[in-house]
Scaffold this motif. Structure first.
Motif, PDB file in Angstrom:
ATOM      1  N   SER A   1      47.010  55.319  66.955  1.00 32.24           N
ATOM      2  CA  SER A   1      45.796  55.884  67.559  1.00 32.24           C
ATOM      3  C   SER A   1      45.394  57.144  66.810  1.00 32.24           C
ATOM      4  O   SER A   1      46.227  57.796  66.174  1.00 32.24           O
ATOM      5  N   ASP A   2      44.110  57.483  66.895  1.00 31.99           N
ATOM      6  CA  ASP A   2      43.646  58.725  66.290  1.00 31.99           C
ATOM      7  C   ASP A   2      42.450  59.252  67.058  1.00 31.99           C
ATOM      8  O   ASP A   2      41.812  58.523  67.806  1.00 31.99           O
ATOM      9  N   GLU A   3      42.208  60.543  66.887  1.00 30.95           N
ATOM     10  CA  GLU A   3      41.010  61.156  67.465  1.00 30.95           C
ATOM     11  C   GLU A   3      40.577  62.309  66.582  1.00 30.95           C
ATOM     12  O   GLU A   3      41.401  62.988  65.966  1.00 30.95           O
ATOM     13  N   TRP A   4      39.263  62.501  66.517  1.00 38.02           N
ATOM     14  CA  TRP A   4      38.706  63.627  65.786  1.00 38.02           C
ATOM     15  C   TRP A   4      38.796  64.889  66.639  1.00 38.02           C
ATOM     16  O   TRP A   4      38.553  64.849  67.827  1.00 38.02           O
TER      17      TRP A   4
ATOM     18  N   LYS B   1      36.226  69.488  61.055  1.00 39.93           N
ATOM     19  CA  LYS B   1      36.819  68.383  61.802  1.00 39.93           C
ATOM     20  C   LYS B   1      38.042  67.847  61.079  1.00 39.93           C
ATOM     21  O   LYS B   1      38.108  67.868  59.851  1.00 39.93           O
ATOM     22  N   TYR B   2      39.008  67.388  61.863  1.00 37.79           N
ATOM     23  CA  TYR B   2      40.186  66.724  61.327  1.00 37.79           C
ATOM     24  C   TYR B   2      40.675  65.742  62.373  1.00 37.79           C
ATOM     25  O   TYR B   2      40.293  65.794  63.535  1.00 37.79           O
ATOM     26  N   LYS B   3      41.537  64.819  61.946  1.00 33.43           N
ATOM     27  CA  LYS B   3      42.058  63.812  62.862  1.00 33.43           C
ATOM     28  C   LYS B   3      43.498  64.116  63.255  1.00 33.43           C
ATOM     29  O   LYS B   3      44.271  64.666  62.473  1.00 33.43           O
TER      30      LYS B   3
ATOM     31  N   SER C   1      48.515  66.092  62.774  1.00 33.04           N
ATOM     32  CA  SER C   1      47.478  66.139  61.748  1.00 33.04           C
ATOM     33  C   SER C   1      48.080  65.737  60.403  1.00 33.04           C
ATOM     34  O   SER C   1      49.299  65.733  60.206  1.00 33.04           O
TER      35      SER C   1
ATOM     36  N   TYR D   1      46.879  61.962  64.778  1.00 28.31           N
ATOM     37  CA  TYR D   1      47.407  60.602  64.823  1.00 28.31           C
ATOM     38  C   TYR D   1      48.634  60.534  65.717  1.00 28.31           C
ATOM     39  O   TYR D   1      49.421  61.477  65.775  1.00 28.31           O
TER      40      TYR D   1
ATOM     41  N   LYS E   1      37.445  68.975  66.597  1.00 30.66           N
ATOM     42  CA  LYS E   1      36.513  69.911  65.962  1.00 30.66           C
ATOM     43  C   LYS E   1      36.981  71.337  66.235  1.00 30.66           C
ATOM     44  O   LYS E   1      37.213  71.719  67.373  1.00 30.66           O
TER      45      LYS E   1
ATOM     46  N   ARG F   1      50.874  64.589  68.913  1.00 28.94           N
ATOM     47  CA  ARG F   1      49.739  64.196  68.080  1.00 28.94           C
ATOM     48  C   ARG F   1      49.798  65.041  66.821  1.00 28.94           C
ATOM     49  O   ARG F   1      49.950  66.263  66.906  1.00 28.94           O
TER      50      ARG F   1
ATOM     51  N   ARG G   1      47.496  59.365  55.002  1.00 29.11           N
ATOM     52  CA  ARG G   1      46.461  58.411  55.434  1.00 29.11           C
ATOM     53  C   ARG G   1      46.685  57.031  54.839  1.00 29.11           C
ATOM     54  O   ARG G   1      46.464  56.022  55.504  1.00 29.11           O
TER      55      ARG G   1
END
Length: 78
Positions: free
Chosen positions: A45-48, A56-58, A17, A60, A50, A15, A31
């Motif tokens: 897919s992505d998720e936040w 916060k960042y995602k 950033s 991918y 913290k 995953r 992005r």
């Protein structure tokens, strides 16, 4: 070319950033490239996430076998 490199990175099982993508692939705006890849039908897919400080960042990734890229066409290997 940026799309192919990013697809291969996001398919590596990790995953990633935006900052990592910039540093590893030298893509100025990951992005925008992710948006283009999604518009082509690739499921990114992505998720936040913290941080302890509240920022916060995602992250991918692509959940599939590594795709093969031939010119302008994307071919799945599954």
């Amino acid at each position: 070319m940026d799309e192919a490199k990013l697809i291969l990175l996001l398919s590596d099982g990790g995953r990633h950033s935006v900052i990592e993508i910039v540093k590893r692939l030298f893509i100025v705006d990951p992005r925008a490239v992710i948006r283009n890849i999604r518009n082509r039908g690739v499921n990114v897919s992505d998720e936040w996430v913290k941080t302890p400080s509240g920022k916060k960042y995602k992250l991918y990734w692509i959940d599939q076998k590594r795709p093969e890229y031939y010119g302008d066409e994307l071919h799945r290997t599954d």
